[in-house]
Write an enzyme that holds these catalytic residues in place. Structure first.
Site, short mmCIF file in Angstrom:
data_model
loop_
_atom_site.label_atom_id
_atom_site.label_comp_id
_atom_site.label_asym_id
_atom_site.label_seq_id
_atom_site.Cartn_x
_atom_site.Cartn_y
_atom_site.Cartn_z
N GLU A 1 0.89 -1.17 0.00
CA GLU A 1 0.00 0.00 0.00
C GLU A 1 0.92 1.21 0.00
O GLU A 1 1.50 1.56 1.03
CB GLU A 1 -0.89 -0.01 1.26
CG GLU A 1 -1.84 -1.19 1.34
CD GLU A 1 -3.09 -1.03 0.47
OE1 GLU A 1 -3.28 0.06 -0.10
OE2 GLU A 1 -3.84 -2.00 0.35
N CYS B 1 -2.06 9.25 2.51
CA CYS B 1 -1.71 8.71 1.18
C CYS B 1 -2.71 9.14 0.10
O CYS B 1 -2.34 9.26 -1.06
CB CYS B 1 -1.59 7.21 1.23
SG CYS B 1 -2.99 6.44 2.01
P1 NAD Z 1 8.37 4.71 5.04
O1 NAD Z 1 8.38 3.93 3.78
O2 NAD Z 1 9.49 5.61 5.32
O3 NAD Z 1 8.26 3.73 6.30
C1 NAD Z 1 7.25 2.76 6.42
C2 NAD Z 1 7.76 1.59 7.23
O4 NAD Z 1 8.79 0.93 6.49
C3 NAD Z 1 8.37 1.98 8.58
O5 NAD Z 1 7.99 1.05 9.55
C4 NAD Z 1 9.86 1.88 8.29
O6 NAD Z 1 10.64 1.61 9.43
C5 NAD Z 1 9.90 0.69 7.34
N1 NAD Z 1 11.12 0.57 6.52
C6 NAD Z 1 12.01 1.55 6.20
N2 NAD Z 1 13.01 1.02 5.46
C7 NAD Z 1 12.73 -0.30 5.30
C8 NAD Z 1 13.39 -1.38 4.64
N3 NAD Z 1 14.52 -1.21 3.96
N4 NAD Z 1 12.80 -2.62 4.68
C9 NAD Z 1 11.64 -2.81 5.33
N5 NAD Z 1 10.99 -1.83 6.00
C10 NAD Z 1 11.53 -0.59 5.98
O7 NAD Z 1 6.96 5.50 5.06
P2 NAD Z 1 6.44 6.57 6.11
O8 NAD Z 1 7.20 7.83 5.94
O9 NAD Z 1 6.31 5.98 7.47
O10 NAD Z 1 4.94 6.75 5.55
C11 NAD Z 1 4.64 7.57 4.49
C12 NAD Z 1 4.40 6.82 3.20
O11 NAD Z 1 3.40 5.83 3.41
C13 NAD Z 1 3.83 7.72 2.11
O12 NAD Z 1 4.47 7.43 0.90
C14 NAD Z 1 2.37 7.32 2.05
O13 NAD Z 1 1.73 7.54 0.82
C15 NAD Z 1 2.43 5.88 2.36
N6 NAD Z 1 1.13 5.42 2.84
C16 NAD Z 1 0.37 4.64 2.02
C17 NAD Z 1 -0.89 4.23 2.44
C18 NAD Z 1 -1.77 3.34 1.60
O14 NAD Z 1 -2.66 2.73 2.15
N7 NAD Z 1 -1.57 3.27 0.29
C19 NAD Z 1 -1.35 4.61 3.69
C20 NAD Z 1 -0.54 5.40 4.49
C21 NAD Z 1 0.71 5.79 4.05
#
Ligand code: NAD
Length: 480
Positions: free
Chosen positions: A250, A284
């Site tokens: 997502e 998002c």
């Molecule tokens: P992010 O990608 O920075 O982090 C999300 C999660 O991924 C965190 O728990 C982080 O620790 C983990 N992560 C980071 N590096 C990783 C790796 N190499 N391997 C595995 N996990 C890793 O996102 P964020 O800043 O927390 O959230 C914002 C983003 O989330 C935006 O792009 C937003 O659009 C998206 N989002 C999407 C939805 C949806 O339903 N489509 C909903 C909410 C947020």
């Protein structure tokens, strides 16, 4: 408050571990200190999860799973205020929106509790195939086993529950890694599940940095599925590394909202103020591009600016606050450079554009071009662009001109036009006479293109968190 990972009910926060502090993004007050996990903790959690799956969850009857989910919902409802307050403090989300998040989370748990008792399968008409007479065939939906759930900061409770609740409803175990920016609500949630009677090894919490523990969560042989909500670059990396595992992603978007000439302007303006600026645009499906028919453009922009400037800006813990900080200074500074880039290429700021620490004022841009970052990329900040259009064909083309396709809003009183445009938009979901930012927790939700793979919304997540198994019987009398 120091908190750590929870594996089989035991918390790990020994002195020797590296720690990370969590600060309130509004006033930098320290909210908590997290004791970080390493790869060996992930391996331990997965081994424990694997054991618990085979000893307990795989055979736990549906009514018991349903009862645990219902009890968790009731506990969460009772503690709504403490969860809302912690979300406001750790994420900087205004209290009124934090409360809304808790309400939705309670509902997600209740949907999952109901769905746990309705995981149906089907009987296959075996005699439809030549030679299929005297055979009975049916399917069963079996739980997968160990599911890794990785979640973002922006809806730390509800988006975590969109993974945890369906996984448990289906009889899986979960290794849960919340965002390190918002770990406290996740920690409280795991305790709630345990209090509600979930076997401790069925939900293991990993407090870690994504770049340290991410690969172990994604690549471990005993993990059957990775479900991730977060940014596009991390999602791409997970997809590459997950191999044969099932993957749900997502990801982000730059959601369009289209106002045709017959749109109900009064309500739309008010809704789009929330749609673009709720939680400082860190949603998002936040309204990022607003396409307005040229006949409405001037009056829309004037009223939109007026209502945006009337937002109550301030401390997320204040009851009246509509608009608070971004998650941290880096995120706010990054967003400000995108505004500056656009301005240096001819865009205009209709209101906002001011940055002070983590507070970026609600910003409306005009005179934008399609290759500017504030249009082409996901802004994930309180920045929205208002763009005039002439024809249906043109606005559909612009809306689809994106690597993303999550959700869109279309406003018109002409139902034929609405349905025609909904069909043409390349999106996972289209709302008619509703903003792109609106989501209900029981409809299928997810993106096309680089907005993701798979669907959430409890029923749909359960389908993705089970394996369809076929069982056939040869009814030949001699064999029975
Ligand atoms: P992010 O990608 O920075 O982090 C999300 C999660 O991924 C965190 O728990 C982080 O620790 C983990 N992560 C980071 N590096 C990783 C790796 N190499 N391997 C595995 N996990 C890793 O996102 P964020 O800043 O927390 O959230 C914002 C983003 O989330 C935006 O792009 C937003 O659009 C998206 N989002 C999407 C939805 C949806 O339903 N489509 C909903 C909410 C947020």
């Amino acid at each position: 408050m120091k908190i750590g990972s929870i594996i089989n009910g035991q918390e790990f926060k020994e002195e020797h571990r590296e720690t990370l502090s969590v600060f309130n993004p509004y006033n930098q007050e320290k909210v908590a200190e997290i004791s970080l996990a390493g790869v060996e903790d992930v391996n331990k959690a997965i081994d424990q999860g694997f054991k618990t799956f085979h000893s307990t969850m795989k055979t736990m009857p549906a009514y018991k799973r349903s009862n645990i989910l219902l009890k968790t919902a009731n506990l969460l409802e009772d503690r709504k205020e403490s969860f809302a307050e912690i979300i406001a403090r750790e994420a900087g989300k205004p209290l009124k929106y934090s409360r809304g998040e808790v309400d939705r989370a309670v509902q997600v748990l209740r949907f999952a509790s109901e769905k746990a008792k309705h995981i149906y399968s089907e009987v296959i008409p075996m005699d439809a195939a030549v030679g299929g007479e005297n055979r009975l065939g049916f399917t069963k939906r079996a739980p997968l086993g160990v599911v890794s759930a990785i979640t973002p900061f922006n809806f730390p409770l509800n988006l975590s529950l969109h993974k945890l609740a369906p996984a448990i409803a289906a009889g899986n175990v979960v290794i849960f890694k919340p965002a390190e920016k918002t770990p406290v609500s996740a920690y409280m949630l795991v305790q709630l599940f345990h209090e509600a009677g979930l076997p401790t090894g069925a939900l293991n919490l990993i407090m870690g940095k994504g770049e340290v523990v991410g690969d172990a969560l994604v690549q471990h042989d005993k993990v059957q599925k990775v479900t991730f909500t977060g940014s596009l670059p991390v999602g791409k990396n997970i997809r590459k590394k997950a191999g044969f595992k099932k993957v749900t992603l997502e990801l982000g978007s730059n959601s369009p909202n289209i106002l045709f000439d017959d749109a109900d302007m009064e309500q739309v303006v008010e809704d789009l103020v929330k749609g673009a600026f709720a939680f400082s645009g860190q949603v998002c499906i936040s309204a990022q591009r607003i396409y307005v028919h040229h006949s409405l453009y001037d009056s829309f922009l004037k009223e939109y600016v007026k209502q945006t400037e009337a937002l109550t800006v301030g401390d997320p813990l204040n009851e009246n606050t509509d608009f608070g900080p971004m998650i941290n200074k880096e995120a706010a500074e990054r967003a400000k450079t995108w505004i500056d880039d656009a301005v240096s290429n001819g865009a205009r700021i209709a209101t906002g554009g001011e940055l002070k620490e983590t507070m970026l004022s609600p910003t409306i841009m005009t005179d934008v071009k399609s290759d500017m970052k504030i249009i082409a990329d996901e802004v994930f900040a309180p920045i929205v662009s208002v763009i005039p259009f002439e024809t249906e064909e043109e606005v559909v083309k612009h809306s689809n001109d994106s690597v993303y396709g999550l959700q869109a809003g279309v406003f018109t009183k002409d139902i034929n036009r609405a349905l025609r445009v909904a069909d043409k938009l390349e999106m996972g979901g289209v709302w008619i006479n509703e903003i792109s930012t609106y989501r209900q927790d029981n409809h299928p939700y997810g993106g096309v293109k680089q907005s993701g793979i798979g669907r959430e919304g409890v029923k749909y997540a359960i389908e993705d968190m089970t394996e369809l198994k076929f069982i056939g019987i040869n009814l030949n009398e001699k064999r029975l």
